[in-house]
Enzyme design. Sequence first.
Site, short mmCIF file in Angstrom:
data_model
loop_
_atom_site.label_atom_id
_atom_site.label_comp_id
_atom_site.label_asym_id
_atom_site.label_seq_id
_atom_site.Cartn_x
_atom_site.Cartn_y
_atom_site.Cartn_z
CG ASN A 100 6.77 -9.11 -1.21
OD1 ASN A 100 7.16 -9.47 -0.11
ND2 ASN A 100 7.44 -8.28 -1.97
CG HIS A 101 1.39 -13.09 1.21
ND1 HIS A 101 0.84 -14.32 0.92
CD2 HIS A 101 2.23 -13.29 2.24
CE1 HIS A 101 1.34 -15.22 1.75
NE2 HIS A 101 2.20 -14.63 2.55
CB CYS A 102 -1.65 -10.19 -4.14
SG CYS A 102 -0.74 -10.74 -5.57
CG PHE A 103 -0.48 -5.97 -0.03
CD1 PHE A 103 -0.58 -4.58 -0.16
CD2 PHE A 103 0.74 -6.58 -0.25
CE1 PHE A 103 0.53 -3.84 -0.51
CE2 PHE A 103 1.86 -5.84 -0.59
CZ PHE A 103 1.76 -4.46 -0.73
#
Length: 185
Positions: A100-103
């Site tokens: 997953n992308h970091c957010f």
Amino acid sequence: MSKLKHLFFCLLYYGFAQHLPSSNLPIGGVFKKIRFLVCRPLFASCGENVNVEHRAFFYSGNNISIGNNSGIGINANLCGKISIGSDVMMGRDVIIRTCNHCFSRTDIPMTQQGFKEEKPVSISNDVWIADRVIILAGVHVGEGAIIAAGSVVTHDVPSYAVVAGMPAKVIRMRKEISVYEKSNR
Ligand SMILES: CC(C)(COP(=O)(O)OP(=O)(O)OC[C@H]1O[C@@H](n2cnc3c(N)ncnc32)[C@H](O)[C@@H]1OP(=O)(O)O)[C@@H](O)C(=O)NCCC(=O)NCCS
């Protein structure tokens, strides 16, 4: 395998073999065999009689392992470290993701935050993944499970469960697993 050899087979697959028609068509067995021979050297490990379908996409393939008599479905999109057991059927348009992308930050765009740690996906033997299923990072699919069409799988799937929906939930069991069997898995 050397990087150059890997690149050669990647080019052969993405430039040619993936575009050959589906194995379901007449003389599809020939296309299946060609894709198998081209993909086998790309995967981390690959069993016998593996059916990589028309337009399946799996990046370099070097973190995919797949057992005997299993398939990667038409137009599948597999990204990351994925282990697929033996006798696994996969419908079309299946997506499997391990990252997953970091957010967590809001002061900079997500494009600059990189990726979270990879969580591999594992699929046991004798599993049926129906059309348009999405399997997310870290999921383990137990032996004999069925994932119904269009499901989004966010949690582990118990062995012999039939799961469906978004998020996928157990709709029935193909067989009950005894406590003894569970503790020996
Ligand atoms: C998984 C599947 C085989 C289940 O079939 P089944 O055991 O006969 O299930 P049922 O049709 O009796 O449905 C049981 C319940 O689950 C629900 N359900 C079934 N499939 C569902 C799905 N894909 N998504 C959400 N809910 C689903 C039904 O609505 C029903 O709910 P209800 O009891 O509230 O009415 C079938 O739904 C399916 O997804 N087939 C895949 C088809 C496919 O992709 N083929 C490609 C070949 S690889």
